[in-house]
Design an enzyme around this catalytic site. Sequence first.
Site, PDB file in Angstrom:
ATOM      1  N   HIS A 115     -11.974  -7.183   6.606  1.00  0.00           N
ATOM      2  CA  HIS A 115     -12.069  -5.690   6.547  1.00  0.00           C
ATOM      3  C   HIS A 115     -13.570  -5.272   6.422  1.00  0.00           C
ATOM      4  O   HIS A 115     -14.054  -4.346   6.960  1.00  0.00           O
ATOM      5  CB  HIS A 115     -11.449  -5.060   5.601  1.00  0.00           C
ATOM      6  CG  HIS A 115      -9.908  -4.793   5.837  1.00  0.00           C
ATOM      7  ND1 HIS A 115      -8.960  -5.807   5.774  1.00  0.00           N
ATOM      8  CD2 HIS A 115      -8.938  -3.808   5.959  1.00  0.00           C
ATOM      9  CE1 HIS A 115      -7.930  -5.462   6.113  1.00  0.00           C
ATOM     10  NE2 HIS A 115      -7.669  -4.275   6.076  1.00  0.00           N
ATOM     11  N   HIS A 172      -9.104  -9.366  -2.230  1.00  0.00           N
ATOM     12  CA  HIS A 172     -10.257 -10.146  -1.932  1.00  0.00           C
ATOM     13  C   HIS A 172     -10.906 -10.165  -3.338  1.00  0.00           C
ATOM     14  O   HIS A 172     -10.930  -9.358  -4.382  1.00  0.00           O
ATOM     15  CB  HIS A 172     -11.274  -9.638  -1.120  1.00  0.00           C
ATOM     16  CG  HIS A 172     -10.908  -9.673   0.350  1.00  0.00           C
ATOM     17  ND1 HIS A 172     -10.813 -11.056   1.209  1.00  0.00           N
ATOM     18  CD2 HIS A 172     -10.391  -8.845   1.161  1.00  0.00           C
ATOM     19  CE1 HIS A 172     -10.292 -10.840   2.245  1.00  0.00           C
ATOM     20  NE2 HIS A 172      -9.866  -9.687   2.515  1.00  0.00           N
TER      21      HIS A 172
END
Length: 351
Positions: A115, A172
């Site tokens: 992303h 993440h």
Amino acid sequence: MDLLHSWGVSLAVYLQKEYIAYDSWFQLISYGADLHTTFYVFFPIWFHLKRDVGIKLIWVGVVGDWLNLVLKWVLFGERPYWWVHETRFYGTESAPALRQLSITCETGPGSPSGHAMGSAAVGYAMITSLLSIAAQSKPPALLYWLLQMVLWMLLGLVELFVCMSRVYVAAHFPHQVICGVILGIIVAEIFSRQQWIYNTSLKRYFSITLFLLVFNVGFYVLLKAVGVDLLWTLEKAQKWCVNPAWVLMDTTPFASLMRNMGTFFGLGLGLHSPLYNKSKKSTSTPFRIGSIVISLILLQLLDFLTFPLDNHIIFYILSFTKSTVALLVPTILVPRGLSLFLQESKVEKSS
């Protein structure tokens, strides 16, 4: 790495506690940072306003995401939502409580962040394109400098929010999103200097699509043959995700690969279709705006199309096909359909 991971988990816990009021915003930002937004929103807009920018966005997005997948397989990055349950770093102490959301349980390796990498690459490509367009009008130096400052600050702010959102949802670690942003900018900068991508042949589109696909499949088979399972993260996702329904097939590495290859192949087909050559003669502003609006509507309808997960091979093939069609819609189907409609309207009025 455990120390780095523990710091990342602590930051995620802090964000989840202090910014819980912005939960929906973080989820929205994380969703919008996906390359899906580039393919279904940014591309049709840019393609009809400035063709070359739209083409560059697809190259940057597809090649960047392909590279991201290769790096994920090489770096074997953990994800916070499963690492916190398996690590021995905390010893006898209780591990920090990470809250999971519906977009947390991604199934691929975590490093670098796709992303962050994709949004940085696409954002960088759009801003450099805007500055290039602005420079052609030869604005006053001070005005151009202010425009540069505003756009780069905007990109920095967007990427900060994207990185925070990925850490907030526990998908993440901080170092993974930072690495993703840096790599995304590098990919975008490289393709900003390439002129051949705007006039490449259909044969080259087909060859590059085939190469990227075969390379990744071959890489997977080779490592599996020597005992390295590149899908090790899927088991962890299924084990530690609090809601099995959140583990989606769409987030697997091969699903992403097939979507990207379909997108790239669709761009090649669209640009080299006889229908595109006929429709690109219409360049009026109303025609461009009409093409953008209709394309966006049709793409959102196409996006509702989902496929059964019973057979993985069929799922991948249908995902490839859907992504191909998604590029054909704004490049040839909508412009050609709109051209025919306008021609018929003129004929009826004249008669």
